[in-house]
Design an enzyme around this catalytic site. Structure first.
Site, mmCIF file in Angstrom:
data_model
loop_
_atom_site.group_PDB
_atom_site.id
_atom_site.type_symbol
_atom_site.label_atom_id
_atom_site.label_comp_id
_atom_site.label_asym_id
_atom_site.label_seq_id
_atom_site.Cartn_x
_atom_site.Cartn_y
_atom_site.Cartn_z
ATOM 1 C CG ASP A 101 -2.327 0.191 1.021
ATOM 2 O OD1 ASP A 101 -2.685 1.273 0.540
ATOM 3 O OD2 ASP A 101 -3.106 -0.729 1.314
ATOM 4 C CG ASP A 205 -5.230 4.965 1.266
ATOM 5 O OD1 ASP A 205 -5.997 4.008 1.481
ATOM 6 O OD2 ASP A 205 -5.295 6.050 1.872
ATOM 7 C CD GLU A 254 -9.618 3.565 -1.251
ATOM 8 O OE1 GLU A 254 -10.576 3.285 -0.525
ATOM 9 O OE2 GLU A 254 -8.617 4.187 -0.832
ATOM 10 C CG HIS A 315 -8.934 -2.498 4.487
ATOM 11 N ND1 HIS A 315 -8.746 -2.458 3.121
ATOM 12 C CD2 HIS A 315 -8.592 -1.271 4.950
ATOM 13 C CE1 HIS A 315 -8.299 -1.262 2.776
ATOM 14 N NE2 HIS A 315 -8.198 -0.528 3.868
ATOM 15 C CG ASP A 316 -11.682 0.627 3.878
ATOM 16 O OD1 ASP A 316 -11.150 0.574 5.001
ATOM 17 O OD2 ASP A 316 -11.132 1.104 2.873
HETATM 18 C C1 GLC Z 1 -8.610 4.175 2.331
HETATM 19 C C2 GLC Z 1 -8.329 2.952 3.149
HETATM 20 C C3 GLC Z 1 -8.988 3.090 4.479
HETATM 21 C C4 GLC Z 1 -8.399 4.292 5.169
HETATM 22 C C5 GLC Z 1 -8.517 5.529 4.304
HETATM 23 C C6 GLC Z 1 -7.626 6.628 4.800
HETATM 24 O O1 GLC Z 1 -9.948 4.318 2.051
HETATM 25 O O2 GLC Z 1 -8.771 1.826 2.454
HETATM 26 O O3 GLC Z 1 -8.817 1.960 5.286
HETATM 27 O O4 GLC Z 1 -9.054 4.518 6.395
HETATM 28 O O5 GLC Z 1 -8.096 5.285 2.991
HETATM 29 O O6 GLC Z 1 -6.299 6.309 4.561
#
Ligand code: GLC
Length: 574
Positions: A101, A205, A254, A315-316
């Protein structure tokens, strides 16, 4: 073969590991890098081609690693840089790739850059973050909100310098100022650090957040000023240029934009992201028509050269087995259908650890809640062994796990499912192995096929033809295929273990509730030779396991049969 020329990330099945939750080697209840290394056999056995590792960098853990205080070191809770090197070597030895990441939008408020930035109005790092005077009423400079509803405004007032700083997430995650070229250069250096160490790429991210309106104007209905600003595309090109200096690396972003037109802009030009996580797809209701329409729309919008990425868990977000459960048992069944869907669509599938077990969300008692945004249930530790034998850590840890494991860990754990050929784990393994030995499923062309309203059906074609039929309802559904999708077929894999493999009559196909199937379409010659369900069509006759009368076959069909090497055994030339 076409598939041989594909870059690895197009044909791979990628498996996401949330390091806190995979395996704890240190006995402190939190997963770590060495724990992952010791469990690599599981991933080889499962057949995944690449791992995406969520953050393991130094972090105060306000957002469990997505708040980074040192991008180039490992947090002690996860181990050391030497542990990382050992893990990477172990992964590569197994022929698996590793992507990590990269969190470019924000650091931790404990990062030395921010500590310096916050110190005074005129320090060298002040402009590395987004600082602004209060609005005339003393409130935040604009109406931007944190992505976490519980946080509220995206601005926090800092008494020392009497200005607000921007944070798109928690106040402990100040946003970097990507309009400052020094920030961009420093973040590129972070990429190089890990590339030089040998990683195969990055999951980026919240990439759409690194370009914002430099005038910081208020968000308005229909126009967000705090993300996806046009500057994003040049920034991405420069990131890609860093990656391109290294062989065979990949970046997946993402891109949490709920608009496919915007999403494809990140992959269509060929010099930005290789892959983009598609949250439109992720958020679809569990309805065949919704998936059909969305896949169709994506296909129309994406350039032929742009490659899709599919995921339904991370994971979200709540896990599939919980999110799509309609009645008892259907969550597990739908978890299998979901896995079949993403592993057989044209594109790269991403599986989240535990998805191979059909894990549901864990129940987290109020006094064990630790995440600011309610994401603990999908982050519960991987259950490796039955708690009755291994204790409450279920083989994940010998200590109290940082989050409780799922209630049904006894039969959902790896050890229990590994001994059950009818388990979700056994099914997902067969699915991955089928995909990895079939170039058609990896790279073949895709055509959507009409079936029944509750059934999503598509065909993949390269050196083989596969038909994928997925029942999104919890009812038995007869499948009515368009004429050109009928013909002889053999069942390769069903989400229902009790289904017998072998020839299938596509004119009389009924899917069980929440059932998915992958069928291999046979050529006529194969069907004649191997035997299929007896049937008569225009000018040809073929029958199950019996000799075929040569004179009954038309000329093209004879040619087809002759072309099949083993024809002589089953065709009588009388
Ligand atoms: C992304 C990650 C998440 C995190 C956010 C801030 O959405 O997947 O887990 O809290 O970014 O970094």
């Amino acid at each position: 073969m076409v598939a041989d020329r594909q870059p690895w990330w197009r044909t791979a099945v990628i498996y996401q590991i949330y390091p806190r939750s995979f395996a704890d080697s240190g006995g402190d209840g939190v997963g770590d890098l060495e724990g992952i290394r010791r469990r690599l056999d599981h991933l080889s056995w499962l057949g995944v081609d690449a791992i995406w590792l969520s953050p393991f960098y130094r972090s105060p853990m306000a957002d469990f690693g997505y708040d980074i205080s040192d991008y180039t070191d490992v947090d002690p809770v996860f181990g050391t840089l030497a542990d990382f090197d050992d893990l990477l070597a172990g992964v590569h030895r197994r022929g698996i790739k590793l992507i990590v990441d990269w969190v470019p939008n924000h650091t931790s408020d404990q990062h030395p850059w921010f500590v310096e930035s916050a110190r005074s109005l005129d320090n060298a790092k002040r402009d590395w973050y987004v600082w602004r005077d209060p609005a005339p009423d003393g409130g935040p400079p604009n109406n931007w909100r944190s992505a976490f509803p519980a946080v509220g405004s995206a601005w926090t007032f800092d008494k020392t310098t009497a200005q607000y700083y921007l944070h798109s997430f928690t106040p402990h995650q100040p946003d970097l100022n990507w309009d400052n070229p020094e920030v961009e250069a420093a973040m590129h250096d972070v990429l190089r650090f890990w590339l030089d160490r040998g990683v195969d790429g990055f999951r980026i991210d919240v990439i759409y957040k690194i370009a914002k309106d430099p005038e910081l104007r208020d968000n308005e209905p229909g126009l967000q000023h705090d993300e996806d600003w046009p500057t994003i595309h040049d920034r991405l090109r420069r990131i890609r240029a860093v990656i391109e200096k290294y062989d065979d690396r990949m970046i997946v972003g993402e891109v949490y934009l709920l608009d496919l037109k915007k999403l494809v802009e990140y992959i269509n030009t060929g010099d930005e992201l290789h892959l983009a996580h598609n949250f439109v797809f992720f958020h679809l209701p569990w309805q065949a028509a919704a998936y059909r329409a969305s896949v169709q729309e994506f296909t129309e919008l994406a350039e032929v050269s742009a490659w899709p990425a599919w995921f339904l868990e991370n994971h979200d977000h709540s896990r599939v087995a919980t999110r799509y459960a309609a009645e008892p048992g259907s969550g597990q069944r739908r978890a299998r259908v979901a896995a079949m869907l993403i592993c057989s669509l044209r594109g790269t599938p991403f599986l989240y650890y535990g998805q191979e077990l059909g894990l549901p969300d864990a129940e987290i008692p109020a006094d064990r809640v630790v995440d600011v945004d309610g994401r603990d249930p999908e982050r519960a530790p991987m259950p490796w062994r039955p708690p009755a034998q291994a204790g409450p850590g279920a083989g994940f840890t010998t200590a109290e796990p940082w989050l409780p494991v799922v209630a049904d860990a006894g039969f959902l754990c790896v050890e229990s499912q590994q001994h059950d050929p009818g388990s979700t784990l056994a099914f997902v393994r067969r699915l991955i192995h089928l995909r990895s030995r079939e170039p058609t499923l990896q790279s073949g062309a895709q055509r959507l096929v009409g079936a029944a309203p509750d059934v999503f059906c598509f065909e993949r074609q390269l050196d083989q033809r596969f038909l994928v039929v997925l029942n999104f309802s919890s009812r038995r559904v007869p499948v009515v295929l368009a004429d050109d999708a009928r013909g002889p077929a053999v069942l390769e894999l069903s989400t229902r273990p009790e289904r017998e493999h072998g020839p299938v009559d596509l004119t009389d196909l009924v899917l069980e509730p929440d059932e998915g199937m992958i069928l291999r379409r046979q050529t006529l010659a194969e069907h004649v030779i191997r035997g299929g369900a007896g049937r008569r069509t225009d000018s040809t006759i073929w029958s199950a396991g019996q000799d075929v009368c040569w004179s009954c076959l038309s000329e093209p069909i004879r040619a087809c049969v002759l072309a099949a090497r083993t024809a002589s055994a089953s065709v009588s030339m009388s």
